[in-house]
Design a protein around this motif. Structure first.
Motif, PDB file in Angstrom:
ATOM      1  N   GLU A   1       1.002  -1.228  -0.069  1.00  0.00           N
ATOM      2  CA  GLU A   1       0.127  -0.025   0.055  1.00  0.00           C
ATOM      3  C   GLU A   1       0.739   1.330  -0.039  1.00  0.00           C
ATOM      4  O   GLU A   1       1.966   1.155   0.786  1.00  0.00           O
ATOM      5  CB  GLU A   1      -1.084   0.014   1.293  1.00  0.00           C
ATOM      6  CG  GLU A   1      -2.122  -0.995   1.176  1.00  0.00           C
ATOM      7  CD  GLU A   1      -2.936  -1.037   2.337  1.00  0.00           C
ATOM      8  OE1 GLU A   1      -3.062   0.020   2.990  1.00  0.00           O
ATOM      9  OE2 GLU A   1      -3.660  -2.127   2.373  1.00  0.00           O
TER      10      GLU A   1
ATOM     11  N   LYS B   1       0.982   5.825  -0.511  1.00  0.00           N
ATOM     12  CA  LYS B   1       0.150   7.037  -0.567  1.00  0.00           C
ATOM     13  C   LYS B   1       1.156   7.921  -1.069  1.00  0.00           C
ATOM     14  O   LYS B   1       2.401   8.092  -0.886  1.00  0.00           O
ATOM     15  CB  LYS B   1      -0.288   7.316   0.850  1.00  0.00           C
ATOM     16  CG  LYS B   1      -1.145   8.752   0.900  1.00  0.00           C
ATOM     17  CD  LYS B   1      -1.409   9.021   2.371  1.00  0.00           C
ATOM     18  CE  LYS B   1      -2.436  10.023   2.337  1.00  0.00           C
ATOM     19  NZ  LYS B   1      -3.616   9.974   2.858  1.00  0.00           N
TER      20      LYS B   1
ATOM     21  N   TYR C   1       1.595  11.982  -3.351  1.00  0.00           N
ATOM     22  CA  TYR C   1       0.797  13.415  -3.722  1.00  0.00           C
ATOM     23  C   TYR C   1       1.310  13.925  -4.782  1.00  0.00           C
ATOM     24  O   TYR C   1       2.741  13.471  -5.104  1.00  0.00           O
ATOM     25  CB  TYR C   1       1.171  14.398  -2.493  1.00  0.00           C
ATOM     26  CG  TYR C   1       0.224  13.960  -1.124  1.00  0.00           C
ATOM     27  CD1 TYR C   1      -0.916  14.408  -1.134  1.00  0.00           C
ATOM     28  CD2 TYR C   1       0.954  13.212  -0.431  1.00  0.00           C
ATOM     29  CE1 TYR C   1      -1.861  13.993  -0.033  1.00  0.00           C
ATOM     30  CE2 TYR C   1       0.331  12.784   0.960  1.00  0.00           C
ATOM     31  CZ  TYR C   1      -1.109  13.404   0.998  1.00  0.00           C
ATOM     32  OH  TYR C   1      -1.674  12.953   2.229  1.00  0.00           O
TER      33      TYR C   1
ATOM     34  N   SER D   1       5.514   9.022  -3.761  1.00  0.00           N
ATOM     35  CA  SER D   1       4.992   8.625  -2.323  1.00  0.00           C
ATOM     36  C   SER D   1       5.798   9.335  -1.169  1.00  0.00           C
ATOM     37  O   SER D   1       6.829   9.825  -1.437  1.00  0.00           O
ATOM     38  CB  SER D   1       5.626   7.095  -2.346  1.00  0.00           C
ATOM     39  OG  SER D   1       5.188   6.349  -3.131  1.00  0.00           O
TER      40      SER D   1
ATOM     41  N   SER E   1      -8.611  13.000  -5.434  1.00  0.00           N
ATOM     42  CA  SER E   1      -7.961  11.741  -5.133  1.00  0.00           C
ATOM     43  C   SER E   1      -8.483  10.486  -5.657  1.00  0.00           C
ATOM     44  O   SER E   1      -9.844  10.450  -5.913  1.00  0.00           O
ATOM     45  CB  SER E   1      -8.154  11.537  -3.288  1.00  0.00           C
ATOM     46  OG  SER E   1      -7.553  12.609  -2.636  1.00  0.00           O
TER      47      SER E   1
ATOM     48  N   THR F   1      -7.840   5.835  -5.808  1.00  0.00           N
ATOM     49  CA  THR F   1      -6.901   4.744  -5.565  1.00  0.00           C
ATOM     50  C   THR F   1      -7.072   3.839  -6.730  1.00  0.00           C
ATOM     51  O   THR F   1      -8.149   3.566  -7.214  1.00  0.00           O
ATOM     52  CB  THR F   1      -7.583   3.950  -4.290  1.00  0.00           C
ATOM     53  OG1 THR F   1      -7.502   4.853  -3.042  1.00  0.00           O
ATOM     54  CG2 THR F   1      -6.636   2.820  -3.801  1.00  0.00           C
TER      55      THR F   1
ATOM     56  N   TYR G   1      -2.355   2.179  -4.585  1.00  0.00           N
ATOM     57  CA  TYR G   1      -1.673   3.606  -4.626  1.00  0.00           C
ATOM     58  C   TYR G   1      -2.703   4.523  -4.285  1.00  0.00           C
ATOM     59  O   TYR G   1      -3.421   4.489  -5.254  1.00  0.00           O
ATOM     60  CB  TYR G   1      -0.836   3.679  -5.821  1.00  0.00           C
ATOM     61  CG  TYR G   1      -0.019   4.773  -5.589  1.00  0.00           C
ATOM     62  CD1 TYR G   1       0.154   5.514  -4.822  1.00  0.00           C
ATOM     63  CD2 TYR G   1       1.145   4.898  -6.874  1.00  0.00           C
ATOM     64  CE1 TYR G   1       1.402   6.492  -4.566  1.00  0.00           C
ATOM     65  CE2 TYR G   1       2.190   5.831  -6.615  1.00  0.00           C
ATOM     66  CZ  TYR G   1       2.100   6.649  -5.549  1.00  0.00           C
ATOM     67  OH  TYR G   1       3.243   7.800  -5.559  1.00  0.00           O
ATOM     68  N   GLU G   2      -2.776   5.226  -3.112  1.00  0.00           N
ATOM     69  CA  GLU G   2      -3.602   6.161  -2.939  1.00  0.00           C
ATOM     70  C   GLU G   2      -3.160   7.501  -3.347  1.00  0.00           C
ATOM     71  O   GLU G   2      -2.071   7.878  -2.715  1.00  0.00           O
ATOM     72  CB  GLU G   2      -3.962   6.118  -1.415  1.00  0.00           C
ATOM     73  CG  GLU G   2      -5.178   7.211  -0.989  1.00  0.00           C
ATOM     74  CD  GLU G   2      -5.254   7.496   0.686  1.00  0.00           C
ATOM     75  OE1 GLU G   2      -5.609   8.496   0.946  1.00  0.00           O
ATOM     76  OE2 GLU G   2      -5.158   6.486   1.192  1.00  0.00           O
ATOM     77  N   GLN G   3      -3.567   8.036  -4.508  1.00  0.00           N
ATOM     78  CA  GLN G   3      -2.899   9.183  -4.937  1.00  0.00           C
ATOM     79  C   GLN G   3      -4.091  10.325  -4.511  1.00  0.00           C
ATOM     80  O   GLN G   3      -5.070  10.443  -4.957  1.00  0.00           O
ATOM     81  CB  GLN G   3      -2.863   8.873  -6.615  1.00  0.00           C
ATOM     82  CG  GLN G   3      -2.037   7.764  -6.759  1.00  0.00           C
ATOM     83  CD  GLN G   3      -2.033   7.554  -8.355  1.00  0.00           C
ATOM     84  OE1 GLN G   3      -2.825   7.651  -9.072  1.00  0.00           O
ATOM     85  NE2 GLN G   3      -0.658   7.010  -8.843  1.00  0.00           N
ATOM     86  N   THR G   4      -3.057  11.685  -4.311  1.00  0.00           N
ATOM     87  CA  THR G   4      -3.891  12.757  -4.192  1.00  0.00           C
ATOM     88  C   THR G   4      -3.348  13.740  -5.196  1.00  0.00           C
ATOM     89  O   THR G   4      -2.028  13.836  -5.129  1.00  0.00           O
ATOM     90  CB  THR G   4      -3.874  13.404  -2.682  1.00  0.00           C
ATOM     91  OG1 THR G   4      -4.615  12.326  -1.902  1.00  0.00           O
ATOM     92  CG2 THR G   4      -4.792  14.557  -2.730  1.00  0.00           C
TER      93      THR G   4
END
Length: 163
Positions: free
Chosen positions: A22, A24, A26, A53, A86, A88, A105-108
């Motif tokens: 996992e 995260k 930006y 990341s 955002s 994912t 991948y949680e992308q903002t």
């Protein structure tokens, strides 16, 4: 069950019995004169928006400040931006050594109005501190697909800049 992960070009990769990591991250979308800033990381075949990341004990501003400088050479302190999106994604990082990494991948993505800064959006492509390249490209070219960018990044831009 087979999960589908997508690489930077949108090519599906099928993973059986893989436990993805996992992540995260930006990404900064700097906008000025109808253009956005993209980077061409070394050993990656498609441009992306600066970012990535989060490192330990880093907040989004520290992450974006670090990545923006590494990936563009621009020293630009970021605030909270004017818009955020955002998503994912199941992502396959084909450039991760030794054989790629599967991740959720949680992308903002954060849009910043860069019009009050002295950036020259007509500048030629330039070399970056991490030996990649950076350039300004038209937002419309990214949304329409005339300029190819990272598959997941294009999804975010199309959601943020609908035609």
């Amino acid at each position: 069950m087979t999960d589908v992960f997508y690489d930077r070009n949108g090519k599906p990769r099928y993973a059986d019995d893989i436990i993805p990591i996992e992540q995260k991250g930006y990404f900064a979308i700097l906008v000025k004169d109808g253009k956005v800033l993209v980077t061409y990381p070394p050993q990656v075949d498609v441009p992306e928006f600066p970012g990535g990341s989060v490192s330990r004990r880093e907040d989004f501003r520290e992450c974006l400040y670090r990545k923006l400088y590494e990936e563009t050479g621009l020293d630009f302190m970021l605030d909270y931006g004017i818009r955020e999106y955002s998503q994912t994604v199941n992502y396959y990082a084909d450039d991760a050594k030794p054989a790629g990494v599967y991740c959720v991948y949680e992308q903002t993505f954060i849009v910043y109005d860069a019009s009050s800064y002295g950036f020259d959006t007509n500048a030629e492509i330039w070399r970056t501190p991490e030996n990649g390249q950076a350039a300004w490209v038209a937002v419309d070219d990214v949304v329409s697909g005339r300029v190819n960018v990272n598959y997941a990044h294009r999804q975010a831009v199309c959601a943020m800049f609908p035609t």
